[in-house]
Design a protein around this motif. Structure first.
Motif, mmCIF file in Angstrom:
data_model
loop_
_atom_site.group_PDB
_atom_site.id
_atom_site.type_symbol
_atom_site.label_atom_id
_atom_site.label_comp_id
_atom_site.label_asym_id
_atom_site.label_seq_id
_atom_site.Cartn_x
_atom_site.Cartn_y
_atom_site.Cartn_z
ATOM 1 N N ARG B 192 43.464 35.630 31.880
ATOM 2 C CA ARG B 192 44.331 34.507 32.233
ATOM 3 C C ARG B 192 44.705 34.654 33.690
ATOM 4 O O ARG B 192 45.183 35.708 34.114
ATOM 5 C CB ARG B 192 45.586 34.499 31.363
ATOM 6 C CG ARG B 192 45.287 34.185 29.910
ATOM 7 C CD ARG B 192 46.528 34.231 29.065
ATOM 8 N NE ARG B 192 47.029 35.592 28.936
ATOM 9 C CZ ARG B 192 48.266 35.947 29.133
ATOM 10 N NH1 ARG B 192 49.158 35.054 29.482
ATOM 11 N NH2 ARG B 192 48.635 37.195 29.014
ATOM 12 N N VAL B 196 48.794 31.038 42.995
ATOM 13 C CA VAL B 196 49.512 30.081 43.846
ATOM 14 C C VAL B 196 48.787 30.057 45.177
ATOM 15 O O VAL B 196 48.589 31.102 45.807
ATOM 16 C CB VAL B 196 50.982 30.492 44.048
ATOM 17 C CG1 VAL B 196 51.673 29.509 44.971
ATOM 18 C CG2 VAL B 196 51.713 30.575 42.731
ATOM 19 N N MET B 204 48.572 32.869 47.983
ATOM 20 C CA MET B 204 49.885 33.497 48.027
ATOM 21 C C MET B 204 50.106 34.435 46.865
ATOM 22 O O MET B 204 50.836 35.391 46.953
ATOM 23 C CB MET B 204 50.962 32.423 48.037
ATOM 24 C CG MET B 204 50.767 31.461 49.178
ATOM 25 S SD MET B 204 52.070 30.280 49.287
ATOM 26 C CE MET B 204 53.259 31.233 50.147
ATOM 27 N N LYS B 205 49.519 34.119 45.765
ATOM 28 C CA LYS B 205 49.690 34.981 44.606
ATOM 29 C C LYS B 205 48.460 34.832 43.740
ATOM 30 O O LYS B 205 47.958 33.723 43.573
ATOM 31 C CB LYS B 205 50.930 34.541 43.822
ATOM 32 C CG LYS B 205 51.049 35.182 42.470
ATOM 33 C CD LYS B 205 52.068 34.477 41.610
ATOM 34 C CE LYS B 205 51.898 34.950 40.183
ATOM 35 N NZ LYS B 205 52.895 34.426 39.287
ATOM 36 N N ASP B 207 47.347 36.632 40.137
ATOM 37 C CA ASP B 207 47.486 37.642 39.090
ATOM 38 C C ASP B 207 46.477 37.354 37.998
ATOM 39 O O ASP B 207 46.240 36.195 37.668
ATOM 40 C CB ASP B 207 48.884 37.574 38.457
ATOM 41 C CG ASP B 207 49.911 38.231 39.320
ATOM 42 O OD1 ASP B 207 49.528 38.780 40.372
ATOM 43 O OD2 ASP B 207 51.089 38.187 38.962
ATOM 44 N N GLU B 209 45.721 38.560 34.029
ATOM 45 C CA GLU B 209 46.043 39.358 32.847
ATOM 46 C C GLU B 209 44.845 39.250 31.932
ATOM 47 O O GLU B 209 44.440 38.142 31.577
ATOM 48 C CB GLU B 209 47.246 38.784 32.109
ATOM 49 C CG GLU B 209 48.389 38.408 33.001
ATOM 50 C CD GLU B 209 49.574 39.298 32.784
ATOM 51 O OE1 GLU B 209 49.544 40.056 31.805
ATOM 52 O OE2 GLU B 209 50.499 39.246 33.591
ATOM 53 N N GLN B 283 45.819 44.426 33.887
ATOM 54 C CA GLN B 283 46.370 43.466 34.844
ATOM 55 C C GLN B 283 45.853 43.777 36.232
ATOM 56 O O GLN B 283 45.611 44.929 36.573
ATOM 57 C CB GLN B 283 47.899 43.565 34.933
ATOM 58 C CG GLN B 283 48.630 43.169 33.705
ATOM 59 C CD GLN B 283 49.501 44.286 33.251
ATOM 60 O OE1 GLN B 283 50.055 45.013 34.065
ATOM 61 N NE2 GLN B 283 49.610 44.447 31.956
ATOM 62 N N SER B 285 46.910 42.400 40.215
ATOM 63 C CA SER B 285 47.659 41.423 40.989
ATOM 64 C C SER B 285 47.261 41.468 42.452
ATOM 65 O O SER B 285 47.047 42.533 43.022
ATOM 66 C CB SER B 285 49.163 41.597 40.805
ATOM 67 O OG SER B 285 49.489 42.926 40.688
ATOM 68 N N ASP B 286 47.194 40.274 42.992
ATOM 69 C CA ASP B 286 47.069 40.063 44.434
ATOM 70 C C ASP B 286 45.792 40.574 45.060
ATOM 71 O O ASP B 286 45.743 40.757 46.262
ATOM 72 C CB ASP B 286 48.256 40.707 45.161
ATOM 73 C CG ASP B 286 49.439 39.766 45.136
ATOM 74 O OD1 ASP B 286 49.206 38.569 44.931
ATOM 75 O OD2 ASP B 286 50.563 40.229 45.297
ATOM 76 N N SER B 396 48.877 21.212 39.955
ATOM 77 C CA SER B 396 48.546 22.327 39.077
ATOM 78 C C SER B 396 47.255 22.022 38.339
ATOM 79 O O SER B 396 46.998 20.888 37.969
ATOM 80 C CB SER B 396 49.686 22.585 38.107
ATOM 81 O OG SER B 396 50.140 21.392 37.588
ATOM 82 N N ASP B 435 46.284 30.359 33.467
ATOM 83 C CA ASP B 435 47.641 30.485 32.922
ATOM 84 C C ASP B 435 48.532 29.534 33.709
ATOM 85 O O ASP B 435 49.316 28.770 33.162
ATOM 86 C CB ASP B 435 48.102 31.930 33.087
ATOM 87 C CG ASP B 435 49.350 32.212 32.302
ATOM 88 O OD1 ASP B 435 49.579 31.500 31.315
ATOM 89 O OD2 ASP B 435 50.090 33.127 32.674
ATOM 90 N N SER B 436 48.386 29.602 35.013
ATOM 91 C CA SER B 436 49.115 28.700 35.881
ATOM 92 C C SER B 436 48.390 28.738 37.214
ATOM 93 O O SER B 436 48.305 29.785 37.841
ATOM 94 C CB SER B 436 50.552 29.202 36.026
ATOM 95 O OG SER B 436 51.161 28.572 37.099
ATOM 96 N N ARG B 440 49.755 24.177 46.444
ATOM 97 C CA ARG B 440 50.784 23.384 47.128
ATOM 98 C C ARG B 440 50.131 22.416 48.101
ATOM 99 O O ARG B 440 49.104 22.709 48.681
ATOM 100 C CB ARG B 440 51.736 24.294 47.884
ATOM 101 C CG ARG B 440 52.444 25.230 46.966
ATOM 102 C CD ARG B 440 53.746 25.644 47.559
ATOM 103 N NE ARG B 440 54.267 26.747 46.766
ATOM 104 C CZ ARG B 440 54.540 27.928 47.267
ATOM 105 N NH1 ARG B 440 54.392 28.155 48.549
ATOM 106 N NH2 ARG B 440 55.007 28.869 46.501
#
Lengths: 825, 441
Positions: B192, B196, B204-205, B207, B209, B283, B285-286, B396, B435-436, B440
């Motif tokens: 997932r 961002v 910017m982000k 992640d 999982e 996990q 991240s980044d 999104s 997941d998300s 922007r």
């Protein structure tokens, strides 16, 4: 369908169940019973079929047996006599060669919950404890707990208890855990199962055999164990280290709970444990199940109370996913606000800005108020965003922004210029009462800086007839009067109209009374009105600038891994943001109201859910209220007005400081006096700033700044005004500034003696009184303070000089500190 | 300690009710439903209180799975239990929906009876439970012609039948017993992503999982060895192999996994129990090994007629052989937008203005890697001001990337030892979900 004609269905089912053709056909019989259960779980009362179902129980078909038992256990309580018929079948099943049948029979025998059947159940249960199949033993062990709870008054059979204790060594881990559970229930009156060293070590060694549910249970019960030595404690901790980072959140949480309770005396170990479990907790925060995410978030909020920097580097984990439900988004924002620091503030605000236009208005408003909270430390950046949001001209956004600005300006007066400039034109989009109230408050307080304030107010006054909200009307009255004080020419006419309407036509009593009050006040003259209405514009305490002090872990350790953190609605400060800010602070209030607020502030501090804490806080409020009453009886009275802002305090304090440092303990100048005192209550430095502030305010002493508790040297700055009736007509008032200093050493001994030498007679007697109090306090505190001469050094500056008033002040201060200190002990 | 467990449909129908301790009556079921439906938007629904009874619930498969308990019980335990219960029900009934629960209520009662006794969780392991559960599952899947399409002409094996149909893993685990014992093992790598991307295109982000899930339809278990990429490394410092590094930050394993060959050969050894289980979770991240799968280049302006024009250019940065499916971009638009006219680059796409949620929803059923799609949306917004352009908020994306993992994790091999006598089918599937995924503008 099932809700209608329930009786008809029951009749039909009965016919089918008693039909011999159905009974002889295994499959049809089972299907009919299936129908009964289906109807039952839909909520239809099928208890009338009890006797038919009892007959159906005697079968070799295990599926059918299970179904019938589901039925019987639901309705046995309604038919105790008929249930007796089942017992025979059940007891026969307990002898069955198949262990599954035995365990099934035993479980359902105990699930019938009929006290009258206890005598028939005991024997199979005793046999069940020694059964060779583990699944039967599991059921039998818990069966004893059920039996005990069925007749809680009956005495505990020591033989059974001993047997259960010995079964803790059962090879099957579930049997072992069930024994713990059963003993916990049976021995509840004696405080649960006895946890001694051999049992603890046995349980710890078996921990890895258990599944996660068993592990949680064992870890929870071990919380009661007190290791006998530090070595043992550390052995246990290192044994548990792997479960602390377990991928299963329940095990991880239960282990941390155990860690915290074992290390309650070793804060550094607890903090290390928190660090260690950061990773697994963050993983739980990203779990696929949103309920699990929410739980983890709530617990992270708990940890952040003690270790604010714990998640600082991982702030991106708390960015909201767009499909997440609103309640998770709000929690995440609350966490984000806590994590803000110089490095991430830009990223964080950028992210929060994105949420402000969320479709969900609750989320949008929460985001805006989160930006406002960050604005307390980074006001420029936040105000820029907030001002930009006003440009959207959306009613719910504007309302939230105006409220946020009001709350922000109350703690950060320096941003008033920006806010005043931004507010222009926002009145057109405001729809809801809270938003308009906030705008009115701002117009009233900062009216002289907002050029079109009178015109904005005029629109409100013209529409007052159709105004529905009581709060808006009250706020409108106050705002108009305040504006009148600073811009009389522009406001006079509309004030007249408003007062006329409110007094003559308004039907609501509150509004009318307030209008009348203002009307009469105006009769007394402008100066009087000014004195009443122009209060503070900002929060007098520097609490927000200093930031919330880190709480010791023990304050929340007991609520970790319970439902408590999930229930707390929002952060306290957000509940306070409704209504005008000055109403939520302690501002010129009579003592009764103050003691009420004090009580609730204590309740917030106290451990939630623990009755004893609530009781204690009640008693403390009573003590303080009574001491306040005693103070009020003396001719001296303290007051907080006129307010002293922190800059002024600093100026006065510092300009005298050098002089004072050169000379002795007591320095008298033309119009002011320095004095040093020593009050014996070292425990005061453990006291939470909130309760200290509340207690001080109860007696009208304002604390301006303080260091967090448990830091050394510990300082508090405070001020008050004394008012004393010197003669009948004139009252004499002085300003007192003070510093409380606690260094934690007994170094002030000499200094204190010096001070005591210089005291006159009155002082001496007072000193004795202080000593007496100290002794009683010390007695309660135990040997820790015994013989030591630790004290809080009090440095006071009075202006102009008035010895008697100062004397009185010292007495009040001493009383408050002692009350707080004994409370703490 | 759990006092009662019950299952409600989203409309409030009582599906399952089991009282373990007899502490509260069954009227709390309706009480719960009243409470949960009366909540306002900002109240968290997970824990609710009535006198000294606490309701904890999870929502799965459109149903409320509720446990009542006392205040001092662990929320982690109860929520994990409810999730585990839904997983068990899914394993035994094939799928998780109102219909399957309704049809298999006897089975669920039986499960509950074995899983919880007197409010204490006994076991949730399907290995143990399979010995006790006697009721057969009733499959709720209707007969479908599509099921036949996999069978070739005259029953010959076609190419098509070598691909596991997506519904293959949604059948009850126990039905294999009398259906001729079709032994199958599915190993799914599911990731997932939450990403961002800033308005300037900067990541910017990011992640990820991920988890490896094994779904086993074999009645008897034998040891299974799952080989991961040799380059797989955990943590920042460690680098392995010569190929592109496959790195994760943190990694945890199911307790039944033996890791003695993991350190050197990256092999997981386990004896899978029947049903579904998560073998490994990780996990990252980044630090994505490849570019984020989607980039958006928006241009938003006002035309002379007071309409809002949005040019959206969406680029898929997946490798050309991969596809994204069910891509759906949600673009928040100013409040008060009335109508939408759109120009899309292909007919299978669609776009729709949802006034309720104030957004334009742009659906792309299939999006090939390395390509680019563009769309022009014209919105009629009465009273459009320059400020309301700000409301065109973060876009999104939701999507599914089959046969793709964002971390690059692959399964090298899947071996069972000893070799099974009966024909065994092994399936490895990869999928990455959003997941998300927020961009922007």
């Amino acid at each position: 369908m099932p809700y209608l004609g329930g009786e008809e269905t029951v009749r039909e089912l009965r016919r089918a169940l008693s039909n011999p053709h159905v009974q002889s056909d295994q499959l049809r019989y089972r299907n009919t019973i299936l129908k009964v259960i289906r109807v039952m779980s839909q909520g239809v009362d099928v208890s009338g079929l009890f006797s038919e179902m009892v007959k159906a129980c005697a079968t070799v078909d295990i599926v059918q047996k299970k179904l019938v038992y589901v039925f019987l256990c639901s309705y046995a309580a309604l038919n105790p006599e008929l249930s007796l018929l089942v017992i025979n079948t059940l007891r026969k099943d307990c002898q069955d060669p198949n262990p599954m049948v035995r365990s099934l029979a035993l479980r359902n025998m105990t699930n019938l919950r009929l006290p009258s059947l206890v005598e028939y159940v005991e024997q199979p249960l005793t046999a069940g404890l020694r059964d060779r199949a583990a699944c039967v033993r599991r059921v039998a062990v818990l069966g004893w707990a059920k039996l005990h709870n069925l007749q809680p008054s009956s005495e505990i059979d020591a033989v059974v208890v001993n047997e259960l204790y010995s079964m803790l060594r059962d090879p099957d881990p579930v049997v072992m855990v069930n024994c713990l559970r059963a003993l916990e229930e049976i021995l509840r009156g004696e405080g649960g199962v006895a946890i001694n060293k051999p049992i603890t070590h046995h349980l710890l060694n078996r921990l890895k055999d258990c599944d996660i549910w068993g592990q949680c249970e064992v870890l929870k019960i071990l919380q009661r164990y007190q290791p006998q030595s530090e070595d043992e404690l550390f052995d246990i901790l290192s044994l548990l280290d792997t479960s602390l980072v377990s991928p299963h959140p329940p095990v991880m949480a239960a282990t941390l709970s155990l860690f915290l309770s074992l290390c309650s005396a070793l804060p550094s170990v607890s903090l290390a444990a928190l660090e260690r479990m950061r990773g697994p907790l963050l993983a739980a925060c990203g779990s696929a199940s949103r309920e699990m995410r929410f739980t983890a978030l709530c617990h992270i909020q708990l940890l952040l109370r003690s270790v604010p920097g714990l998640m600082g580097a991982h702030y991106k984990r708390f960015f909201c996913g767009y499909a997440e439900p609103a309640y998770i988004k709000q929690r995440k924002m609350q966490v984000l606000v806590e994590l803000v620091n110089d490095e991430n503030v830009a990223m964080l605000l950028d992210e929060l800005k994105g949420y402000c236009t969320d479709v969900n208005t609750d989320t949008a408003q929460a985001a805006i108020s989160a930006i406002g909270r960050i604005g307390r430390s980074y006001s420029d950046r936040c105000l820029e965003i907030l001002t930009g949001l006003l440009g959207l001209k959306q009613d719910h956004i504007t309302s939230a922004v105006v409220q946020t600005m009001r709350d922000l300006i109350w703690v950060c007066p320096q941003c008033s210029d920006t806010v005043c400039f931004a507010l222009e034109g926002s009145e057109e989009t405001l729809q809801d009462a809270e938003g308009r109230q906030a705008l009115l408050w701002l117009l009233g307080v900062y009216g002289e800086r907002i050029s079109n304030a009178p015109y904005t107010l005029e629109v409100f006054i013209d529409g007052v007839r159709s105004e529905a909200s009581l709060g808006v009307k009250m706020e409108l009255l106050t705002a108009t009067i305040r504006l009148f004080l600073c811009r009389p020419a522009e406001t006079q006419d509309m004030l007249g109209r408003l007062l006329h309407y409110c007094i003559e036509e308004e039907t609501d009593m509150c509004v009318r009374d307030q209008a009348l009050l203002y009307y009469r006040l105006l009769h007394c003259g402008m100066e009087e009105t000014r004195k009443v209405l122009q209060g503070r514009r900002s929060d007098p305490s520097l609490g927000v600038l200093i930031g919330r002090p880190a709480e010791p872990v023990n304050q929340w350790a007991s609520s970790f891994n319970t439902l408590e953190p999930l229930k707390q609605a929002t952060v306290e400060s957000e509940s306070a943001s409704r209504g005008s800010p000055e109403h939520v602070t302690f501002d010129h209030k009579p003592d009764t109201v103050l003691s009420e607020t004090l009580t609730c502030s204590y309740a917030e501090d106290a451990k939630p859910g623990s009755d004893s804490a609530a009781l204690r806080s009640d008693s403390s409020a009573i003590v303080l209220a009574s001491s306040a009453a005693a103070v009020a009886a003396t001719p001296l009275s303290l007051s907080l007005s006129p307010a002293l802002n922190p800059e002024e305090f600093e100026r006065l304090w510092l300009q005298r400081q050098p002089l004072h440092a050169e000379k002795g303990a007591e320095v008298t100048e033309e119009d002011c006096v320095w004095r040093e005192e020593c009050i014996q209550c070292p425990a005061i430095s453990q006291c939470s700033p909130q309760s200290l502030q509340a207690a001080m305010q109860l007696v009208n002493i304002q604390t301006l700044a303080f260091t967090p508790p448990h830091t050394l040297p510990w300082r508090v700055y405070l001020y008050t005004h004394t008012q004393q009736a010197c003669s009948a007509d004139t009252s004499h008032s002085t300003l007192i500034l003070g510093e409380l200093l606690y260094t934690g050493e007994s170094q002030q001994r000499g200094e204190r003696k010096g001070t005591a030498d210089g005291q006159v007679g009155v002082e001496g007697s007072k000193d004795k009184q202080v000593k007496e109090q100290t002794e009683t306090t010390a007695g309660r505190l135990g040997e820790r303070e015994n013989g030591k001469d630790e004290g809080v050094k009090v440095t006071l500056l009075q202006q102009p000089r008035d010895d008697k008033a100062l004397e009185g002040f010292v007495v009040i201060l001493t009383t408050v500190l002692h009350t707080l200190a004994s409370e703490r002990a | 300690m759990i006092s009662q467990v019950f299952v409600l449909s989203s409309k409030g129908d009582h599906l399952i009710y089991k009282d373990f301790r007899g502490e509260a009556g069954s009227d709390v079921v309706s009480l719960f439903y009243e409470k949960v439906t009366a909540l306002t938007g900002d109240q968290p629904p997970v824990v609710m209180k009535h006198k000294d009874l606490h309701f904890i619930h999870v929502r799965q498969g459109g149903l409320y799975w509720v446990a009542t308990t006392t205040a001092d019980s662990s929320p982690f335990t109860i929520i994990e239990f409810l999730n585990r219960l839904t997983a068990l029900v899914k394993d035994y009934c094939g799928s998780l929906c109102e219909k399957s629960v309704q049809m298999n209520f006897a089975l669920i009662y039986e499960l509950l009876d074995e899983v919880v006794d007197y409010g204490y969780i006994q076991t949730t392991s399907s290995d143990v439970l399979k010995n006790f559960i006697q009721t057969e599952a009733v499959s709720s899947r209707p007969f479908s012609l599509f099921d036949l399409s996999n069978v070739g002409l005259f029953g010959a094996e076609t190419q098509q039948s070598k691909v596991a149909p997506s519904s293959a893993a949604t059948r009850p685990i126990q039905s294999s017993r009398e259906q001729g014992g079709k032994s199958e093992i599915f190993v799914d790598v599911i990731e997932r992503m939450s990403v961002v991307i800033g308005s300037n295109g900067v990541l910017m982000k990011a992640d990820v999982e991920g988890e490896i899930r094994v779904k086993c339809y074999m009645p008897s278990c034998s040891e299974m060895r799952i080989g991961l990429n040799e380059e797989f490394s955990i943590g920042k410092s460690q680098l392995r192999g010569y190929g592109a590094a496959v790195r994760v930050d943190e990694c945890s394993f199911h307790q039944a996994v033996r890791l003695d060959e993991f350190d050197i050969h990256r092999i997981l050894r386990l004896c899978p129990s029947q049903g579904e289980q998560t073998v490994m979770q990780y996990q990252l991240s980044d630090d994505l090994p490849s570019a984020p799968p989607f980039r958006l280049f928006p241009a938003i302006e006002r035309d002379t007629g007071g309409r809002l024009l949005m040019y959206m250019k969406l680029r898929c940065d997946l490798p050309p052989k991969s596809n994204a499916v069910n891509v759906c971009a949600t673009i928040p638009v100013p409040k008060g937008s009335i109508s939408l006219s759109q120009e899309l680059s292909s007919p299978d796409q669609s776009a729709e203005l949802k006034t309720q949620s104030r957004a334009v929803v742009w659906q792309i059923p299939r999006f090939t890697g390395g390509t680019q799609l563009s769309a022009l949306f014209k919105l009629d917004v009465p009273g459009l001001s320059s400020a309301s352009m700000l409301e065109v908020g973060p876009v999104s994306l939701s999507f599914e990337l089959p046969k793709f993992t964002a971390t690059g994790l692959q399964i090298r091999f899947l071996r069972l030892s000893p070799v099974q006598p009966s024909p065994l089918q092994r399936w490895v599937r990869y999928v990455t979900h959003s997941d998300s995924y927020t961009i922007r503008v």
